[in-house]
Design an enzyme around this catalytic site. Structure first.
Site, PDB file in Angstrom:
ATOM      1  N   CYS A   2      36.549  56.187  47.326  1.00  0.00           N
ATOM      2  CA  CYS A   2      37.044  56.290  45.951  1.00  0.00           C
ATOM      3  C   CYS A   2      37.543  57.701  45.650  1.00  0.00           C
ATOM      4  O   CYS A   2      37.184  58.658  46.317  1.00  0.00           O
ATOM      5  CB  CYS A   2      35.922  55.951  44.975  1.00  0.00           C
ATOM      6  SG  CYS A   2      35.067  54.413  45.335  1.00  0.00           S
ATOM      7  N   ARG A  27      43.188  57.630  50.340  1.00  0.00           N
ATOM      8  CA  ARG A  27      41.786  57.341  50.624  1.00  0.00           C
ATOM      9  C   ARG A  27      41.520  55.843  50.730  1.00  0.00           C
ATOM     10  O   ARG A  27      40.503  55.440  51.267  1.00  0.00           O
ATOM     11  CB  ARG A  27      40.903  57.920  49.498  1.00  0.00           C
ATOM     12  CG  ARG A  27      40.810  59.429  49.515  1.00  0.00           C
ATOM     13  CD  ARG A  27      40.146  59.958  48.244  1.00  0.00           C
ATOM     14  NE  ARG A  27      39.713  61.331  48.449  1.00  0.00           N
ATOM     15  CZ  ARG A  27      38.434  61.714  48.466  1.00  0.00           C
ATOM     16  NH1 ARG A  27      37.484  60.837  48.286  1.00  0.00           N
ATOM     17  NH2 ARG A  27      38.114  62.966  48.658  1.00  0.00           N
ATOM     18  N   TRP A  74      37.171  51.901  45.589  1.00  0.00           N
ATOM     19  CA  TRP A  74      37.028  51.068  46.783  1.00  0.00           C
ATOM     20  C   TRP A  74      35.691  50.354  46.636  1.00  0.00           C
ATOM     21  O   TRP A  74      34.649  50.983  46.540  1.00  0.00           O
ATOM     22  CB  TRP A  74      37.050  51.928  48.042  1.00  0.00           C
ATOM     23  CG  TRP A  74      37.052  51.149  49.321  1.00  0.00           C
ATOM     24  CD1 TRP A  74      38.109  50.539  49.922  1.00  0.00           C
ATOM     25  CD2 TRP A  74      35.921  50.930  50.177  1.00  0.00           C
ATOM     26  NE1 TRP A  74      37.722  49.938  51.093  1.00  0.00           N
ATOM     27  CE2 TRP A  74      36.381  50.164  51.274  1.00  0.00           C
ATOM     28  CE3 TRP A  74      34.577  51.286  50.126  1.00  0.00           C
ATOM     29  CZ2 TRP A  74      35.548  49.763  52.312  1.00  0.00           C
ATOM     30  CZ3 TRP A  74      33.739  50.882  51.142  1.00  0.00           C
ATOM     31  CH2 TRP A  74      34.224  50.130  52.231  1.00  0.00           C
ATOM     32  N   ASN A  98      32.074  58.095  42.347  1.00  0.00           N
ATOM     33  CA  ASN A  98      32.201  57.821  43.779  1.00  0.00           C
ATOM     34  C   ASN A  98      30.799  57.752  44.367  1.00  0.00           C
ATOM     35  O   ASN A  98      29.952  58.585  44.026  1.00  0.00           O
ATOM     36  CB  ASN A  98      32.956  58.933  44.503  1.00  0.00           C
ATOM     37  CG  ASN A  98      34.415  58.993  44.131  1.00  0.00           C
ATOM     38  OD1 ASN A  98      34.924  58.114  43.445  1.00  0.00           O
ATOM     39  ND2 ASN A  98      35.090  60.029  44.588  1.00  0.00           N
ATOM     40  N   GLU A 479      40.093  52.171  71.142  1.00  0.00           N
ATOM     41  CA  GLU A 479      40.867  52.666  70.008  1.00  0.00           C
ATOM     42  C   GLU A 479      42.079  51.773  69.748  1.00  0.00           C
ATOM     43  O   GLU A 479      42.426  51.491  68.595  1.00  0.00           O
ATOM     44  CB  GLU A 479      41.296  54.112  70.270  1.00  0.00           C
ATOM     45  CG  GLU A 479      42.344  54.661  69.325  1.00  0.00           C
ATOM     46  CD  GLU A 479      41.921  54.727  67.871  1.00  0.00           C
ATOM     47  OE1 GLU A 479      42.789  55.004  67.028  1.00  0.00           O
ATOM     48  OE2 GLU A 479      40.730  54.503  67.562  1.00  0.00           O
ATOM     49  N   HIS A 502      31.594  40.554  83.819  1.00  0.00           N
ATOM     50  CA  HIS A 502      30.251  40.410  83.266  1.00  0.00           C
ATOM     51  C   HIS A 502      30.260  39.721  81.905  1.00  0.00           C
ATOM     52  O   HIS A 502      29.369  39.959  81.085  1.00  0.00           O
ATOM     53  CB  HIS A 502      29.567  41.781  83.190  1.00  0.00           C
ATOM     54  CG  HIS A 502      29.396  42.422  84.526  1.00  0.00           C
ATOM     55  ND1 HIS A 502      28.379  42.102  85.389  1.00  0.00           N
ATOM     56  CD2 HIS A 502      30.167  43.349  85.163  1.00  0.00           C
ATOM     57  CE1 HIS A 502      28.495  42.808  86.500  1.00  0.00           C
ATOM     58  NE2 HIS A 502      29.580  43.580  86.385  1.00  0.00           N
ATOM     59  N   LYS A 602      40.331  55.594  53.558  1.00  0.00           N
ATOM     60  CA  LYS A 602      40.658  56.711  54.435  1.00  0.00           C
ATOM     61  C   LYS A 602      39.439  57.584  54.698  1.00  0.00           C
ATOM     62  O   LYS A 602      39.172  57.968  55.825  1.00  0.00           O
ATOM     63  CB  LYS A 602      41.776  57.552  53.808  1.00  0.00           C
ATOM     64  CG  LYS A 602      42.278  58.679  54.708  1.00  0.00           C
ATOM     65  CD  LYS A 602      42.949  58.122  55.943  1.00  0.00           C
ATOM     66  CE  LYS A 602      43.454  59.203  56.861  1.00  0.00           C
ATOM     67  NZ  LYS A 602      43.958  58.652  58.131  1.00  0.00           N
TER      68      LYS A 602
END
Length: 607
Positions: A2, A27, A74, A98, A479, A502, A602
């Protein structure tokens, strides 16, 4: 996570608040709102979704007032909708928050017992309600906030305004960053310097546990013990210009194409082109005396740390432990005396990583952090800092921050090996030469953008995608899978190629694309053999290797991406680029929100 912005002055607050919120969009958020004090009473405007929706509301229902607070939310407690959007308010207090109030249920029950009502599903609403309770008991606004702060458990940053108080703005910080901006006859509050960049360059950061009382011409800081304190005012380096996309469709693509430049900028801080050597700044500890390294990070930064583990152990011969920050803190891990604890974070505010840093500090570790944001909490709390120079990264899915982290870590690995005496002069020269060439090699790889766009159309139809790699290419496989998941919402997993037998090989059929990262190193033949196992089971292979490697697998690959011939040391940095581009083009083909994917933020400033 936030974002908070606040203003008190002589100008109309609403336009400044919206401008500040736009700078916090990077963010990640799912609703936005502001509150001001026209004629001394609290007026709120809130909207679900993007800030453009809030602007539409403000166009239809403008608000006036020279003091106000704003917020991008958020969702943590409560679904993203207008009711749960901030600011939350009573008739007397409006608050933006926040973080997470961990004891909100206990406080809510107490306040309901006193006759207060709640209208949202959020934990945040208890804050203005509790402050109002103390105001009703006769406390002043400042005393009511001071008393409330002692009742709150959890992590938070707060911005608070009061009905009838047009010269009072209060902020507080515990575990979540908050900054004060200084102007002429006006003051500002913001989650970071980015929000305040167009308004002022004079910034003071609240220390952990601080709270602050702002007027148009004055500011008073208090520490966690309510003692009046002073905080350093510094000139921020943040630009006042809005970060644009340039000619690119999305911030993410712009940031991918900025990588030759920002890797070069980052490398310039460590590489001496005259004698072709790498060196570190002076640390308050000796690298030669480091016997053990603990690397802690989250998400993409964790994968950067995992690559560093391969580099450091191979070249410096130092044992490296690596853990995700959200697990490390709670293991209460024993840490060797004199050990080096290395923390990696783009924002420098990641809550789990910051908490882990503080634990390591309590264990008498040398604290070294790698961050992209100057003046961040992690930078201020570390013994030493290595900065990446990626510049502001607006896209939620990290690209240039990741490759600049790898660049710094590669330089650190070389310096550690030199300090330990484990690096022969000819090997050092070859590693330094290889890393100096990385920006140019990245530029070459970016010319494959169109080819990767064509490959992406096939991958976009898949339900599941696998990424394979060995050695330092294994973290890049993970990634790559993370990038695809983040922005295209396709299930993807990265595996060590040798682990396929595996279990994961059971997933292979003709509907599963398999992206293989196979740089020409000592693992190439084994990776090629694992690829044959995939082909034998009908998997559709996309092979990323140099031209020789691609030629060897040409008859077995659905598609190939030729890579430059480079030293295996720098291959992880370069092989990051095509997996970023592939994920980007898949997401564009699917029509998802590339720069602000659903449910993601973010800067993750709550645990």
């Amino acid at each position: 996570m936030c974002g908070i912005v606040g203003f008190i002055g002589q100008k109309e607050a609403a336009p400044l608040l919206v401008e500040g919120l736009k700078r916090l969009e990077y963010r990640g958020y799912d609703s936005a709102g502001i509150a001001t004090l026209p004629n001394g009473h609290i007026e709120r405007r809130r909207a679900e979704g993007k800030i453009v929706n809030l602007e539409k509301v403000l166009g239809e229902q403008p608000v006036t007032g020279t003091i106000g607070i704003g917020h991008t939310r958020w969702a943590t407690h409560g679904i993203p909708n207008k009711t749960n959007a901030h600011p939350h308010a009573t008739g007397r207090v409006a608050v933006v928050h926040n973080g997470i109030i961990e004891n909100f249920q206990e406080l809510r029950a107490e306040l309901i017992e006193k006759g207060f009502s709640f209208y949202s599903e959020t934990d945040s609403e208890v804050v203005p309600t509790l402050i109002t309770s103390y105001l009703n008991d006769g406390l002043s606004p400042v005393e009511a906030v001071k008393t409330t702060l002692k009742r709150l458990e959890g992590a938070f940053a707060l911005g608070i305004i009061f009905a009838g108080e047009d010269n009072l703005l209060i902020g507080a910080r515990r575990g979540s960053p908050l900054a004060v901006g200084f102007g002429e006859g006006e003051m500002y509050l913001g989650s970071d310097a980015m929000a305040l960049a167009p308004l002022t360059k004079k910034i003071a950061y609240l220390d952990e546990g601080d709270w602050v009382v702002l007027g148009r011409d004055n500011v008073t800081f208090y520490d966690e013990n309510d003692t009046e304190v002073s905080r350093d005012i510094r000139e921020t380096a943040m630009s006042g210009a809005l970060i644009g996309k340039g000619e690119h469709r999305h911030y993410m693509l712009k940031e991918i194409f900025e990588q030759p430049q920002v890797i070069g900028d980052t490398l310039a801080g460590f590489f001496n082109p005259t004698n072709q050597t790498i060196s570190m700044p002076d640390f308050p500890f000796e690298l030669a005396h480091i016997s053990r390294i603990t690397i802690v990070a989250c998400g993409t930064s964790f994968y950067a740390g995992l690559v560093a583990k391969y580099w450091i152990e191979q070249y410096a011969r130092i044992g490296v432990e690596i853990d995700v920050a959200s697990e490390f803190r709670y293991r209460e891990a024993p840490m060797p005396e004199g050990g080096l604890a290395l923390f990696i974070s783009q924002s420098g505010e990641t809550a789990d990583t910051l908490a882990a840093l503080r634990y390591a500090k309590s264990q008498d570790q040398h604290i070294l952090s790698i961050v992209n944001v100057p003046e961040s909490s992690m930078e201020r709390e570390s013994h030493a800092v290595l900065r990446t120079h990626a510049g502001p990264e607006i896209g939620v899915a990290s690209t240039k921050a990741f490759t600049t982290q790898l660049t710094v870590l590669a330089c650190l690995a070389i310096s550690l090996a030199k300090a330990k005496g484990t690096l022969q002069a000819d090997t050092e020269a070859s590693l330094c030469k290889a890393i100096a060439e990385v920006p140019a090699r990245v530029t070459e790889i970016l010319t494959h953008d169109k080819a990767l766009r064509d490959i992406a159309q096939n991958v976009a139809e898949a339900r599941d995608v696998l990424y394979l790699g060995r050695g330092a290419a294994f973290p890049i496989a993970m990634e790559g899978a993370l990038k695809l998941k983040e922005i295209s919402y396709i299930h993807a997993e990265g595996y060590a190629a040798g682990e396929m037998k595996h279990g994961p090989i059971a997933l292979i059929d003709e509907s599963v694309p398999v992206i293989v990262l196979a740089p020409s190193d000592s693992n190439f033949e084994k990776t090629a053999s694992n690829t044959q196992e995939v082909v034998a089971r009908g998997g559709r292979v996309i092979f990323m290797a140099d031209q020789t490697g691609c030629s060897k697998m040409a008859d077995h690959s659905m598609a190939s991406v030729p890579m430059p011939v480079v030293h295996s040391f720098v291959a992880p940095i370069l092989y990051s680029i095509p997996v970023q581009l592939l994920a980007y083009h898949v997401a564009v083909h699917k029509g998802t929100d590339v720069d602000q994917p659903r449910n993601l933020a973010k800067s993750v400033t709550v645990e």
